[in-house]
Design a protein around this motif. Structure first.
Motif, PDB file in Angstrom:
ATOM      1  N   GLU A   6     -11.104  -2.213  -1.956  1.00 32.55           N
ATOM      2  CA  GLU A   6     -11.933  -1.353  -1.105  1.00 32.55           C
ATOM      3  C   GLU A   6     -12.517  -2.137   0.068  1.00 32.55           C
ATOM      4  OE1 GLU A   6     -14.913   0.573  -3.447  1.00 32.55           O
ATOM      5  OE2 GLU A   6     -13.456   1.782  -4.537  1.00 32.55           O
ATOM      6  N   THR A   7     -12.947  -3.369  -0.173  1.00 30.94           N
ATOM      7  CA  THR A   7     -13.525  -4.203   0.874  1.00 30.94           C
ATOM      8  C   THR A   7     -12.504  -4.507   1.963  1.00 30.94           C
ATOM      9  OG1 THR A   7     -15.046  -5.199  -0.724  1.00 30.94           O
ATOM     10  CG2 THR A   7     -14.687  -6.399   1.324  1.00 30.94           C
ATOM     11  N   ILE A   8     -11.256  -4.683   1.583  1.00 29.77           N
ATOM     12  CA  ILE A   8     -10.197  -4.952   2.552  1.00 29.77           C
ATOM     13  C   ILE A   8      -9.837  -3.696   3.343  1.00 29.77           C
ATOM     14  CG2 ILE A   8      -7.764  -5.579   2.805  1.00 29.77           C
ATOM     15  CD1 ILE A   8      -8.144  -7.355   0.283  1.00 29.77           C
ATOM     16  N   VAL A   9      -9.761  -2.558   2.663  1.00 32.20           N
ATOM     17  CA  VAL A   9      -9.218  -1.341   3.273  1.00 32.20           C
ATOM     18  C   VAL A   9     -10.239  -0.573   4.109  1.00 32.20           C
ATOM     19  CG1 VAL A   9      -8.217   0.915   2.738  1.00 32.20           C
ATOM     20  CG2 VAL A   9      -7.423  -1.111   1.532  1.00 32.20           C
ATOM     21  N   LYS A  10     -11.473  -0.490   3.676  1.00 35.07           N
ATOM     22  CA  LYS A  10     -12.456   0.365   4.369  1.00 35.07           C
ATOM     23  C   LYS A  10     -12.624   0.051   5.855  1.00 35.07           C
ATOM     24  CE  LYS A  10     -15.078   2.239   0.577  1.00 35.07           C
ATOM     25  NZ  LYS A  10     -16.401   2.440  -0.018  1.00 35.07           N
ATOM     26  N   PRO A  11     -12.635  -1.214   6.281  1.00 35.14           N
ATOM     27  CA  PRO A  11     -12.758  -1.456   7.733  1.00 35.14           C
ATOM     28  C   PRO A  11     -11.518  -1.033   8.543  1.00 35.14           C
ATOM     29  CG  PRO A  11     -13.379  -3.414   6.491  1.00 35.14           C
ATOM     30  CD  PRO A  11     -12.782  -2.444   5.524  1.00 35.14           C
ATOM     31  N   GLY A  42      -1.026   5.577   7.560  1.00 38.82           N
ATOM     32  CA  GLY A  42      -0.266   4.706   8.452  1.00 38.82           C
ATOM     33  C   GLY A  42      -0.995   3.420   8.783  1.00 38.82           C
ATOM     34  N   LYS A  43      -2.308   3.496   8.903  1.00 41.55           N
ATOM     35  CA  LYS A  43      -3.101   2.305   9.194  1.00 41.55           C
ATOM     36  C   LYS A  43      -3.087   1.331   8.024  1.00 41.55           C
ATOM     37  CE  LYS A  43      -6.037   4.753  12.330  1.00 41.55           C
ATOM     38  NZ  LYS A  43      -7.247   5.444  12.556  1.00 41.55           N
ATOM     39  N   ARG A  50       3.553  -4.140   7.091  1.00 43.25           N
ATOM     40  CA  ARG A  50       2.923  -5.471   7.111  1.00 43.25           C
ATOM     41  C   ARG A  50       1.518  -5.490   6.535  1.00 43.25           C
ATOM     42  NH1 ARG A  50       5.269  -6.784  12.957  1.00 43.25           N
ATOM     43  NH2 ARG A  50       7.302  -7.547  12.293  1.00 43.25           N
ATOM     44  N   VAL A  51       0.723  -4.477   6.834  1.00 43.16           N
ATOM     45  CA  VAL A  51      -0.655  -4.437   6.312  1.00 43.16           C
ATOM     46  C   VAL A  51      -0.628  -4.258   4.795  1.00 43.16           C
ATOM     47  CG1 VAL A  51      -2.857  -3.210   6.367  1.00 43.16           C
ATOM     48  CG2 VAL A  51      -1.595  -3.596   8.489  1.00 43.16           C
ATOM     49  N   ALA A  52       0.206  -3.334   4.314  1.00 43.16           N
ATOM     50  CA  ALA A  52       0.320  -3.119   2.867  1.00 43.16           C
ATOM     51  C   ALA A  52       0.795  -4.391   2.170  1.00 43.16           C
ATOM     52  CB  ALA A  52       1.284  -1.969   2.576  1.00 43.16           C
ATOM     53  N   LYS A  69      -1.833 -10.257 -17.111  1.00 43.18           N
ATOM     54  CA  LYS A  69      -0.919  -9.128 -16.948  1.00 43.18           C
ATOM     55  C   LYS A  69      -0.405  -9.067 -15.521  1.00 43.18           C
ATOM     56  CE  LYS A  69      -3.423  -6.397 -20.337  1.00 43.18           C
ATOM     57  NZ  LYS A  69      -4.120  -5.147 -20.571  1.00 43.18           N
ATOM     58  N   LYS A  70       0.761  -8.470 -15.344  1.00 44.78           N
ATOM     59  CA  LYS A  70       1.286  -8.252 -13.987  1.00 44.78           C
ATOM     60  C   LYS A  70       0.432  -7.211 -13.296  1.00 44.78           C
ATOM     61  CE  LYS A  70       5.941  -9.634 -14.703  1.00 44.78           C
ATOM     62  NZ  LYS A  70       6.853 -10.133 -13.739  1.00 44.78           N
ATOM     63  N   THR A  71       0.191  -7.428 -12.028  1.00 42.32           N
ATOM     64  CA  THR A  71      -0.670  -6.552 -11.247  1.00 42.32           C
ATOM     65  C   THR A  71       0.128  -5.943 -10.103  1.00 42.32           C
ATOM     66  OG1 THR A  71      -2.574  -7.947 -11.761  1.00 42.32           O
ATOM     67  CG2 THR A  71      -2.804  -6.435  -9.917  1.00 42.32           C
ATOM     68  N   TYR A  72      -0.061  -4.646  -9.867  1.00 41.20           N
ATOM     69  CA  TYR A  72       0.631  -3.929  -8.807  1.00 41.20           C
ATOM     70  C   TYR A  72      -0.371  -3.112  -8.008  1.00 41.20           C
ATOM     71  CZ  TYR A  72       4.648  -5.000 -11.756  1.00 41.20           C
ATOM     72  OH  TYR A  72       5.576  -5.655 -12.498  1.00 41.20           O
ATOM     73  N   VAL A  73      -0.055  -2.858  -6.743  1.00 36.14           N
ATOM     74  CA  VAL A  73      -0.881  -2.006  -5.886  1.00 36.14           C
ATOM     75  C   VAL A  73       0.020  -0.912  -5.314  1.00 36.14           C
ATOM     76  CG1 VAL A  73      -2.326  -1.863  -3.835  1.00 36.14           C
ATOM     77  CG2 VAL A  73      -2.414  -3.908  -5.264  1.00 36.14           C
ATOM     78  N   ASP A  74      -0.335   0.345  -5.555  1.00 41.61           N
ATOM     79  CA  ASP A  74       0.370   1.493  -4.986  1.00 41.61           C
ATOM     80  C   ASP A  74      -0.532   2.178  -3.975  1.00 41.61           C
ATOM     81  OD1 ASP A  74       2.604   1.124  -6.582  1.00 41.61           O
ATOM     82  OD2 ASP A  74       1.935   2.508  -8.130  1.00 41.61           O
ATOM     83  N   ILE A  75       0.033   2.601  -2.856  1.00 43.55           N
ATOM     84  CA  ILE A  75      -0.725   3.325  -1.838  1.00 43.55           C
ATOM     85  C   ILE A  75      -0.305   4.785  -1.889  1.00 43.55           C
ATOM     86  CG2 ILE A  75      -1.204   3.533   0.627  1.00 43.55           C
ATOM     87  CD1 ILE A  75      -0.507   0.503   0.799  1.00 43.55           C
ATOM     88  N   LEU A  76      -1.290   5.666  -2.105  1.00 43.04           N
ATOM     89  CA  LEU A  76      -1.027   7.086  -2.305  1.00 43.04           C
ATOM     90  C   LEU A  76      -1.906   7.916  -1.393  1.00 43.04           C
ATOM     91  CD1 LEU A  76      -1.207   6.856  -6.173  1.00 43.04           C
ATOM     92  CD2 LEU A  76       0.877   6.901  -4.829  1.00 43.04           C
ATOM     93  N   ASP A  77      -1.546   9.189  -1.228  1.00 50.07           N
ATOM     94  CA  ASP A  77      -2.406  10.140  -0.487  1.00 50.07           C
ATOM     95  C   ASP A  77      -3.514  10.611  -1.393  1.00 50.07           C
ATOM     96  OD1 ASP A  77      -0.992  10.059   1.817  1.00 50.07           O
ATOM     97  OD2 ASP A  77       0.173  11.849   1.417  1.00 50.07           O
TER      98      ASP A  77
END
Length: 77
Positions: A6-11, A42-43, A50-52, A69-77
């Motif tokens: 959240e700290t990375i994405v909110k700005p 898109g941002k 590249r940002v993702a 454990k293996k860690t993954y990040v998914d970007i969703l609507d």
């Protein structure tokens, strides 16, 4: 880890109040699901992803030092 994402994405986004991170954990992996306003997707993904990729790199490097454990990040609507 959720707070880090959240700290990375909110700005980066126009609708920071709509940023949400859910954690889905099972015995072998942890998946963080990032939800953003559709206009902000898109941002967060960025040009050619590249940002993702940068967000995932940061999260994976932090997670490798803390979690087994293996860690993954998914970007969703």
């Amino acid at each position: 880890m959720q707070q880090l994402i959240e700290t990375i994405v909110k700005p980066l986004v126009d609708f920071p109040d709509e940023v949400r991170v859910d954690k889905d954990e099972n015995s072998s992996r942890i998946v963080y699901k990032l939800f953003v306003h559709p206009d902000d997707r898109g941002k967060v993904i960025g040009k050619q992803g590249r940002v993702a990729k940068a967000i995932r790199t940061i999260v994976y490097s932090v997670a490798s030092g803390h979690q087994k454990k293996k860690t993954y990040v998914d970007i969703l609507d």
